[in-house]
Design an enzyme around this catalytic site. Structure first.
Site, PDB file in Angstrom:
ATOM      1  N   LYS A   8     -33.424-139.149  -4.637  1.00  0.00           N
ATOM      2  CA  LYS A   8     -33.464-140.035  -3.465  1.00  0.00           C
ATOM      3  C   LYS A   8     -33.286-141.500  -3.826  1.00  0.00           C
ATOM      4  O   LYS A   8     -32.656-142.261  -3.091  1.00  0.00           O
ATOM      5  CB  LYS A   8     -34.797-139.863  -2.727  1.00  0.00           C
ATOM      6  CG  LYS A   8     -34.944-138.533  -2.019  1.00  0.00           C
ATOM      7  CD  LYS A   8     -36.309-138.459  -1.322  1.00  0.00           C
ATOM      8  CE  LYS A   8     -36.485-137.122  -0.613  1.00  0.00           C
ATOM      9  NZ  LYS A   8     -37.827-137.028   0.024  1.00  0.00           N
ATOM     10  N   ARG A   9     -33.837-141.903  -4.975  1.00  0.00           N
ATOM     11  CA  ARG A   9     -33.824-143.326  -5.318  1.00  0.00           C
ATOM     12  C   ARG A   9     -32.432-143.834  -5.700  1.00  0.00           C
ATOM     13  O   ARG A   9     -32.214-145.037  -5.782  1.00  0.00           O
ATOM     14  CB  ARG A   9     -34.827-143.592  -6.447  1.00  0.00           C
ATOM     15  CG  ARG A   9     -36.273-143.579  -5.967  1.00  0.00           C
ATOM     16  CD  ARG A   9     -37.249-143.698  -7.124  1.00  0.00           C
ATOM     17  NE  ARG A   9     -37.383-142.434  -7.833  1.00  0.00           N
ATOM     18  CZ  ARG A   9     -38.132-142.269  -8.921  1.00  0.00           C
ATOM     19  NH1 ARG A   9     -38.796-143.298  -9.427  1.00  0.00           N
ATOM     20  NH2 ARG A   9     -38.230-141.087  -9.498  1.00  0.00           N
TER      21      ARG A   9
END
Length: 320
Positions: A8-9
């Site tokens: 996600k990051r």
């Protein structure tokens, strides 16, 4: 190779392990190293974005599917149909650790075999251990456990020796221990390092092999770390060419991707990018400001302030 995470990051539609370092997806660097080591079975644990990873790697590896992201121990467990019950050594690697070298893996596996232990972990000592699992050792120096950041006490957070996420296991003991791992932690996940505590409770010994150069173990979770890894790889690549007899006038203004080969006594002037499957002969002068991709350049060629793509340049030619 654990490659099931969402990443996600990275804030990206591209699967994390397919982001590029030195012109190649990070998972490519890992698979190449394992192929050089002669590993018998390479298994990539996929989940999110599985089809993209499979499309890139094809039949070079086997695949295991982690349907639910329940942690690293659960991810490794998905490989059991492929290798469960077999004697031998299992290496477990995170798919976002592309910079560990063949030499380090070879030394790590040798360390594991020499110590006659159930498991060994690759560790690194870093100035800022925030976000990493801390390695807790006994008074004798053996590994007692690994404590994740969110579960660590204040004293444990001061430890600078970190778990890099890379392990060697006795394969049969690994899968037996995985069945005993619980998820009673802050994340509610099954952590692979918890297998170490299970093995210790069974009277097994755990060893740690500290990598000489901590920069090899950089993990990539966001674009900042991607750029940091790229810088490390770039420096390593430029040094390799210079040690092989190539003059790079200004390394800070030269970019060379992983697959490029360069003959000795070639000079690379500033502002040059060498990309893709480019090979350059001996005694050439490349640059300044040359942008070259997927080209074959014979001996004695001069290329100045030019963009070349998918071309073949004959010996002693002058371009630009």
């Amino acid at each position: 190779i654990l490659a099931a995470g969402l990443g996600k990051r990275m804030k990206s539609k591209t699967h994390k392990v397919l982001h590029r370092i030195g012109g190649q997806p990070m998972v490519e660097h890992i698979v190449r190293v394992l192929e050089q080591l002669g590993i018998d079975n390479i298994i990539v644990v996929v989940g999110h974005g599985a089809e993209d990873v499979k499309a890139y790697l094809g039949d070079r590896v086997q695949y295991a599917l982690q349907k639910e992201l329940l942690g690293t121990a659960d991810a490794v467990r998905q490989a059991e149909p492929h290798i469960g019950g077999k004697p031998g050594v299992t290496l477990v690697i995170n798919g976002d650790n592309p910079l560990i070298t063949v030499e380090t893996y070879r030394d790590f596996i040798a360390h594991f075999k020499q110590r006659n232990v159930a498991a060994a972990m690759l560790t690194a000592e870093v100035d800022n251990p925030f976000g990493y699992g801390r390695v807790v050792r006994s008074a004798e120096g053996d590994v007692e456990r690994v404590v994740e950041e969110k579960d660590a006490s204040e004293a444990e957070r001061q430890v600078r020796e970190i778990n890099t996420g890379t392990f060697c296991f006795d394969n049969e003991k690994l899968f037996a221990a995985l069945r005993q791992v619980k998820n009673d932690n802050a994340q509610g996940e099954y952590y692979l390092p918890d297998t170490l505590s299970v093995l210790r409770e069974r009277g097994e010994k755990i060893s740690a092999f500290r990598v000489a150069d901590a920069s090899e173990t950089v993990g990539i979770n966001n674009r900042i770390q991607l750029a940091e890894a790229e810088a490390i790889f770039r420096k390593r690549t430029l040094e390799r060419h210079m040690l092989a007899g190539v003059t790079i006038v200004d390394p800070s203004q030269t970019y060379i991707e992983a697959n490029v080969s360069i003959g000795c006594d070639t000079i690379i002037w500033p502002g040059t990018r060498l990309l893709g499957d480019t090979d350059i002969g001996e005694g050439c002068e490349i640059g300044p400001d040359a942008d070259i991709s997927n080209c074959h350049i014979a001996d004695g060629v001069t290329v100045e302030r030019s963009t070349l793509r998918d071309s073949s340049i004959g010996a002693q030619s002058t371009i630009g």
